[in-house]
Design a protein around this motif. Structure first.
Motif, PDB file in Angstrom:
ATOM      1  N   UNK A  69       0.864  -1.174   0.000  1.00 39.83           N
ATOM      2  CA  UNK A  69       0.000   0.000   0.000  1.00 39.83           C
ATOM      3  C   UNK A  69       0.904   1.228   0.000  1.00 39.83           C
ATOM      4  N   UNK A  70       0.816   2.032  -1.070  1.00 39.59           N
ATOM      5  CA  UNK A  70       1.736   3.152  -1.254  1.00 39.59           C
ATOM      6  C   UNK A  70       1.232   4.458  -0.634  1.00 39.59           C
ATOM      7  N   UNK A  71       0.018   4.468  -0.086  1.00 37.58           N
ATOM      8  CA  UNK A  71      -0.616   5.743   0.262  1.00 37.58           C
ATOM      9  C   UNK A  71       0.031   6.455   1.455  1.00 37.58           C
ATOM     10  N   UNK A  72       0.848   5.757   2.247  1.00 35.82           N
ATOM     11  CA  UNK A  72       1.585   6.436   3.323  1.00 35.82           C
ATOM     12  C   UNK A  72       2.941   6.950   2.846  1.00 35.82           C
ATOM     13  N   UNK A  73       3.287   6.627   1.629  1.00 35.40           N
ATOM     14  CA  UNK A  73       4.542   7.117   1.039  1.00 35.40           C
ATOM     15  C   UNK A  73       4.179   8.380   0.260  1.00 35.40           C
ATOM     16  N   UNK A  74       3.905   9.460   0.986  1.00 36.27           N
ATOM     17  CA  UNK A  74       3.135  10.558   0.415  1.00 36.27           C
ATOM     18  C   UNK A  74       3.673  11.951   0.764  1.00 36.27           C
ATOM     19  N   UNK A  75       4.978  12.082   0.845  1.00 37.80           N
ATOM     20  CA  UNK A  75       5.556  13.366   1.239  1.00 37.80           C
ATOM     21  C   UNK A  75       6.020  14.175   0.022  1.00 37.80           C
ATOM     22  N   UNK A  76       6.017  15.487   0.189  1.00 41.56           N
ATOM     23  CA  UNK A  76       6.679  16.365  -0.769  1.00 41.56           C
ATOM     24  C   UNK A  76       8.152  16.421  -0.375  1.00 41.56           C
TER      25      UNK A  76
ATOM     26  N   UNK B 124      14.023  27.859  -8.817  1.00 39.03           N
ATOM     27  CA  UNK B 124      14.623  28.418 -10.039  1.00 39.03           C
ATOM     28  C   UNK B 124      14.151  27.660 -11.271  1.00 39.03           C
ATOM     29  N   UNK B 125      14.089  26.326 -11.171  1.00 38.00           N
ATOM     30  CA  UNK B 125      13.701  25.495 -12.306  1.00 38.00           C
ATOM     31  C   UNK B 125      12.191  25.241 -12.366  1.00 38.00           C
ATOM     32  N   UNK B 126      11.497  25.656 -11.315  1.00 40.87           N
ATOM     33  CA  UNK B 126      10.048  25.390 -11.192  1.00 40.87           C
ATOM     34  C   UNK B 126       9.753  23.891 -11.254  1.00 40.87           C
ATOM     35  N   UNK B 127      10.462  23.116 -10.442  1.00 33.58           N
ATOM     36  CA  UNK B 127      10.200  21.684 -10.342  1.00 33.58           C
ATOM     37  C   UNK B 127       9.839  21.325  -8.909  1.00 33.58           C
ATOM     38  N   UNK B 128       9.108  20.252  -8.776  1.00 33.52           N
ATOM     39  CA  UNK B 128       8.744  19.721  -7.469  1.00 33.52           C
ATOM     40  C   UNK B 128       8.988  18.222  -7.482  1.00 33.52           C
ATOM     41  N   UNK B 129       9.555  17.698  -6.394  1.00 32.87           N
ATOM     42  CA  UNK B 129       9.820  16.270  -6.262  1.00 32.87           C
ATOM     43  C   UNK B 129       8.957  15.722  -5.130  1.00 32.87           C
ATOM     44  N   UNK B 130       8.257  14.630  -5.416  1.00 31.07           N
ATOM     45  CA  UNK B 130       7.311  14.069  -4.445  1.00 31.07           C
ATOM     46  C   UNK B 130       7.451  12.555  -4.395  1.00 31.07           C
TER      47      UNK B 130
ATOM     48  N   UNK C  17       5.742   8.864  -4.563  1.00 29.10           N
ATOM     49  CA  UNK C  17       4.735   8.437  -5.538  1.00 29.10           C
ATOM     50  C   UNK C  17       3.381   8.104  -4.943  1.00 29.10           C
ATOM     51  N   UNK C  18       3.288   7.973  -3.622  1.00 28.66           N
ATOM     52  CA  UNK C  18       2.004   7.705  -2.994  1.00 28.66           C
ATOM     53  C   UNK C  18       1.213   8.957  -2.678  1.00 28.66           C
ATOM     54  N   UNK C  19       1.787  10.129  -2.979  1.00 28.77           N
ATOM     55  CA  UNK C  19       1.086  11.394  -2.772  1.00 28.77           C
ATOM     56  C   UNK C  19      -0.133  11.457  -3.682  1.00 28.77           C
ATOM     57  N   UNK C  20      -1.218  12.030  -3.185  1.00 34.70           N
ATOM     58  CA  UNK C  20      -2.402  12.168  -4.034  1.00 34.70           C
ATOM     59  C   UNK C  20      -2.221  13.331  -4.994  1.00 34.70           C
ATOM     60  N   UNK C  21      -2.895  13.252  -6.118  1.00 37.50           N
ATOM     61  CA  UNK C  21      -2.839  14.334  -7.094  1.00 37.50           C
ATOM     62  C   UNK C  21      -3.349  15.636  -6.476  1.00 37.50           C
ATOM     63  N   UNK C  22      -4.349  15.534  -5.623  1.00 36.81           N
ATOM     64  CA  UNK C  22      -4.894  16.709  -4.929  1.00 36.81           C
ATOM     65  C   UNK C  22      -3.794  17.439  -4.156  1.00 36.81           C
ATOM     66  N   UNK C  23      -3.020  16.690  -3.392  1.00 37.54           N
ATOM     67  CA  UNK C  23      -1.970  17.309  -2.575  1.00 37.54           C
ATOM     68  C   UNK C  23      -0.866  17.910  -3.444  1.00 37.54           C
ATOM     69  N   UNK C  24      -0.539  17.235  -4.543  1.00 39.80           N
ATOM     70  CA  UNK C  24       0.458  17.779  -5.464  1.00 39.80           C
ATOM     71  C   UNK C  24      -0.020  19.097  -6.063  1.00 39.80           C
ATOM     72  N   UNK C  25      -1.235  19.100  -6.571  1.00 41.93           N
ATOM     73  CA  UNK C  25      -1.736  20.281  -7.269  1.00 41.93           C
ATOM     74  C   UNK C  25      -1.947  21.459  -6.321  1.00 41.93           C
ATOM     75  N   UNK C  26      -2.402  21.188  -5.116  1.00 40.48           N
ATOM     76  CA  UNK C  26      -2.559  22.274  -4.148  1.00 40.48           C
ATOM     77  C   UNK C  26      -1.207  22.835  -3.730  1.00 40.48           C
ATOM     78  N   UNK C  27      -0.198  21.960  -3.674  1.00 39.84           N
ATOM     79  CA  UNK C  27       1.145  22.425  -3.306  1.00 39.84           C
ATOM     80  C   UNK C  27       1.730  23.341  -4.375  1.00 39.84           C
TER      81      UNK C  27
END
Length: 441
Positions: A63-70, A76-82, A84-94
């Protein structure tokens, strides 16, 4: 690391169920490596919202859902590393909170990043979500970690892989400055919206069409970039529009017994919920992504080259309007547009495509929903490609004809996973891994 023993894995809509002996809830990469390296067979899952049978079916599950950190931002490059268990909601809000966006977003935000990438999740008027991935760390079958960057040839295979090459650990996305869309929505006849597709793709930054089978109507949604301070007359339509899902559930309740009732239900739903216009503005995420899904449903989706879509659409419409056919389709059929890319198992590999979704709102009876069979038959005939996370029957023989890099992908999969560790019975049949197919027949 939390461990469960001897339980039952159940998909989001309850259609897929598997007993398991071990389930691991991991929270870091080291735990992920340990479990992968020490198990003969392993599958992994997030929100369990796939209609395809790809997430479970092995004795050991992760179950990957606890592997969910930013993990980090690069301003400078406008990149974010997360993780893979992060939800799309949390990524997009971040990324919204720092003024960024990903230019093409799926319809829903409840799926995990790893699942979205592995199945080729997409939005409209852009590329697949995975095309904005610039780097990932991939846990291979032996437990080692391979970093794959946008400059590696391997990334074109990894971007869409159904989790058959390894487990995505962390993922880096390239973002862009956020922008505001002026959204207009309204009904049009099929004769009106169909010939306008190419001109609208050139004119608008966002285009989506909700086709309403058995009504001769489509509901067209366009979006144009505007200055955030631009005043827009906001009209979200009558308040009762929020009850569309409830009305659909009632009207479609017995359509699995009497399929022809669908045509009547669709006409009523069009009159009640798709016959008015709307206008509003917001960021891509605010204006176009569904923030919740109130009821379970089953989905199939097929893609076809942009130039072929009018012909396929007319053939499909003719077929499902035959009263001798039981393929009456619940509304809406979501028509979206994806631009060509180089990812091996992408629906848009080297061609601009149109995607067309097919929904059954009676998830429990979806196995007898004739529309799934009819749409697959027509799209396959014209070289259409199925969405990996949704329902389809095609297997290795058919897929080898419609995906130019199918055989190359299978060879790479065998090289990276020689013992078929990451294959469950469904995936084994999909790629014709004969040894495992025979063992599980």
């Amino acid at each position: 690391m939390k461990q469960e023993k001897n339980g039952t894995w159940v998909s989001w809509n309850g259609n897929l169920k598997y007993n398991f002996k071990e389930m691991y809830h991991i929270s870091n990469e080291e735990e992920l490596q340990e479990i992968v390296s020490s198990r003969d067979k392993i599958r992994f899952f997030g929100s369990k919202q796939s209609s395809a049978d790809i997430a479970a079916g092995t004795d050991a599950l992760i179950n990957m859902t606890n592997y969910n950190k930013i993990v980090s931002y690069d301003y400078n490059q406008k990149t974010i590393t997360v993780q893979s268990g992060l939800s799309l909601k949390e990524l997009l809000e971040a990324i919204e909170s720092v003024g960024w966006c990903i230019p093409c977003l799926p319809d829903i935000n409840t799926i995990t990043i790893g699942g979205a990438l592995a199945t080729g999740t997409h939005g409209t008027s852009g590329k697949l979500l995975c095309e904005y991935m610039t780097e990932c760390r991939l846990v291979l079958a032996d437990g080692s970690v391979k970093t794959v960057t946008k400059d590696d040839d391997l990334i074109d295979a990894v971007r869409v892989s159904l989790g058959m090459l390894g487990v995505m650990s962390t993922v880096t996305f390239q973002c862009e400055p956020s922008y505001t869309l002026h959204i207009k929505e309204g009904p049009e006849s099929d004769k009106e919206w169909l010939p306008k597709i190419k001109s609208r793709l050139k004119k608008h930054d966002f285009l989506r069409i909700l086709w309403l089978p058995h009504t001769n109507k489509g509901y067209v949604i366009t979006g144009d970039k505007i200055d955030p301070n631009t005043k827009v007359h906001e009209d979200l339509g009558p308040k009762y529009l929020k009850h569309r899902r409830k009305a659909s559930k009632i009207l479609y309740k017995y359509t699995h017994i009497f399929p022809w009732l669908t045509a009547i239900a669709n006409k009523l739903l069009y009159k009640g919920f798709f016959s008015t216009t709307k206008e509003h503005k917001g960021t891509l995420y605010q204006a176009t992504v569904t923030k919740s899904r109130g009821s379970t449903l089953e989905l199939a989706e097929w893609t076809i080259a942009l130039d072929k879509f009018p012909q396929v659409f007319k053939e499909l419409k003719t077929e499902i309007n035959k009263w001798s056919n039981k393929s009456f389709i619940h509304i809406p059929m979501d028509v979206r547009f994806v631009y060509k890319d180089k990812s091996w198992l992408s629906y848009a590999y080297k061609q601009d495509t149109v995607t067309m979704g097919c929904v059954s709102r009676n998830a429990a009876t979806a196995d007898t929903y004739e529309a799934f069979k009819s749409i697959e038959k027509i799209f396959i005939k014209h070289g259409g490609r199925p969405h990996w996370g949704k329902r389809f029957k095609a297997k290795d023989t058919e897929l080898s004809k419609i995906y130019p890099k199918w055989e190359a992908f299978k060879e790479l999969r065998s090289e990276l996973d020689p013992t078929n560790k990451f294959l469950n019975p469904y995936l084994a049949k999909l790629v014709n891994a004969k040894k495992l197919v025979n063992e599980t027949a």
